[in-house]
Scaffold this motif. Structure first.
Motif, mmCIF file in Angstrom:
data_model
loop_
_atom_site.group_PDB
_atom_site.id
_atom_site.type_symbol
_atom_site.label_atom_id
_atom_site.label_comp_id
_atom_site.label_asym_id
_atom_site.label_seq_id
_atom_site.Cartn_x
_atom_site.Cartn_y
_atom_site.Cartn_z
ATOM 1 N N LEU A 1 44.183 40.222 32.411
ATOM 2 C CA LEU A 1 44.965 40.736 33.526
ATOM 3 C C LEU A 1 44.338 42.000 34.092
ATOM 4 O O LEU A 1 43.798 42.825 33.340
ATOM 5 C CB LEU A 1 46.397 41.040 33.074
ATOM 6 N N SER B 1 46.111 46.728 37.470
ATOM 7 C CA SER B 1 47.257 46.916 38.360
ATOM 8 C C SER B 1 48.483 46.143 37.908
ATOM 9 O O SER B 1 49.589 46.378 38.389
ATOM 10 C CB SER B 1 46.893 46.498 39.794
ATOM 11 N N ALA B 2 48.313 45.201 36.949
ATOM 12 C CA ALA B 2 49.465 44.428 36.469
ATOM 13 C C ALA B 2 50.302 45.213 35.474
ATOM 14 O O ALA B 2 51.478 44.908 35.278
ATOM 15 C CB ALA B 2 48.998 43.122 35.845
ATOM 16 N N THR C 1 51.434 42.322 40.443
ATOM 17 C CA THR C 1 50.380 43.333 40.423
ATOM 18 C C THR C 1 50.749 44.440 41.403
ATOM 19 O O THR C 1 51.272 44.183 42.489
ATOM 20 C CB THR C 1 49.023 42.735 40.817
#
Length: 379
Positions: free
Chosen positions: A314, A317-318, A361
């Protein structure tokens, strides 16, 4: 009578001052509250008052569960496991030295580094060889005399066992012992002659040397220091959690970078004790080609851990506040406390989980559990 009114006014003025300070503190608190951060009740009231207001847009990712691998990076330095002191086993004058026997020189296994004057050793060997020949002759003479004595005794006393003294058994035993002693002295002188040519059974590099032609070297006196190429190793320190990511550590492959060059390597061993101050462990690595590595050089090391099944990769930003993730399910966002395995190259490696319609995100304004949202990709 004049000072009386003045005394009564002082408490009133003090109370007014305290009240003014309290008012100023209340005003400062009110105006210091961040604007635009309503609580849940205010948000619910606002949504009820404006039912036509659209839900916020969110971007999501839908990763596939794939095998992942954690990586650990560290820095360290090149070190030498042990140095070898150059010490001759015999004394003599130096008649020749190898060009490699200089600080920074490289030598091969078995290469002659120093040659001592051999005349004394050759003469000593010749002398003990003569002693061996003499002892062999003495033994042969004793054996011949014994054979004659035994024959005479059998003629005079047929059928009787020959006494040891008649058979010259003590003389033969003494002659054999003298021969063995002479042969041992010969072997010693032969070894000394071989030791007058100094070499090492490994390839290495010279740290320092004081030997030169004409110099007298004494047995047991050091004249330099070297190290074997296979004694070169890389030393790094890792925290317990980093070691856990690459467990089992021994034998783990590594990429070593030193002076702009890359080398493949492996973890040879992990220190038996942790540093009492940092609680970190020293890790020792060997490189596939250690010849270009100079002790004292700083290096960077990248270690790859074992493969892990069913993981998500991931983007950063997640990850939301509180080390959790927002997922979209049934048109609303909900929190997900997934297991973060590690971070590498701007991504998080996370144990796979059910993410519904996607993993959010970026930040979501006014985000809260159950907030209705729209997927940006469906607009």
């Amino acid at each position: 009578m004049g000072p009386g009114p003045t005394v009564r006014k002082k408490p009133i003025i003090g109370l007014l001052q305290v009240a003014g300070v309290v008012v100023l503190m209340l005003l400062a608190f009110i105006y210091s509250r961040p604007p635009g951060v309503p609580d849940e009740a205010s948000v619910a009231k606002e949504l009820a008052a404006s039912p036509g207001k659209p839900a916020p847009l969110v971007s999501v990712v839908r990763p596939s569960a794939l095998p992942g691998q954690l990586a650990v990076t560290s820095t360290g330095s090149v070190a030498v496991r042990s140095y070898v002191t150059l010490t001759p086993q015999v004394s003599g004058r130096v008649v020749a030295t190898s060009p490699a026997l200089r600080s920074g020189g490289s030598f091969a296994a078995g290469e002659t580094l120093v040659t001592l004057e051999q005349r004394d050793f050759i003469l000593a060997l010749a002398q003990v060889q003569a002693d061996v020949t003499s002892a062999q002759a003495s033994l042969q003479l004793s054996q011949a005399e014994a054979s004659a004595a035994i024959a005479n005794y059998q003629m005079l006393s047929p059928g009787k066992e020959t006494p040891p003294l008649v058979a010259k058994a003590p003389q033969i035993a003494q002659a054999k012992a003298q021969l063995q002693a002479a042969m041992a002295r010969r072997d010693i002188q032969q070894v000394n002659l071989e030791r007058s040519v100094f070499s090492l059974p490994f390839s290495g590099r010279v740290v320092e040397s004081t030997a030169d032609e004409g110099q007298m070297l004494s047995a047991g006196q050091s004249f330099g220091r070297v190290y074997a190429l296979d004694a070169v190793e890389i030393v790094i320190t890792l925290a317990p959690e980093e070691l856990a990511k690459i467990a089992p550590a021994e034998g783990r492959a590594a990429m070593i970078t030193a002076d702009g060059l890359n080398f493949e390597g492996r973890i040879a061993r992990v220190a038996a004790e942790r540093d009492p101050r940092t609680r970190f462990s020293q890790v020792y690595l060997t490189a596939s080609n250690s010849e270009p590595l100079t002790p004292g050089t700083f290096v960077s090391v990248k270690l790859k851990g074992p493969a892990i099944e069913n993981t998500f990769k991931l983007p950063e930003s997640a990850l939301q506040v509180g080390q959790s993730f927002w997922i979209v399910k049934d048109g609303a966002i909900t929190g997900m406390d997934a297991t973060i395995l590690g971070r590498s190259n701007g991504h998080y490696l996370v144990e796979a989980f059910d993410y519904g319609d996607g993993i959010v995100t970026g930040a979501v304004p006014g985000a809260r559990e159950g907030l209705p949202v729209r997927l940006a990709e469906t607009d």
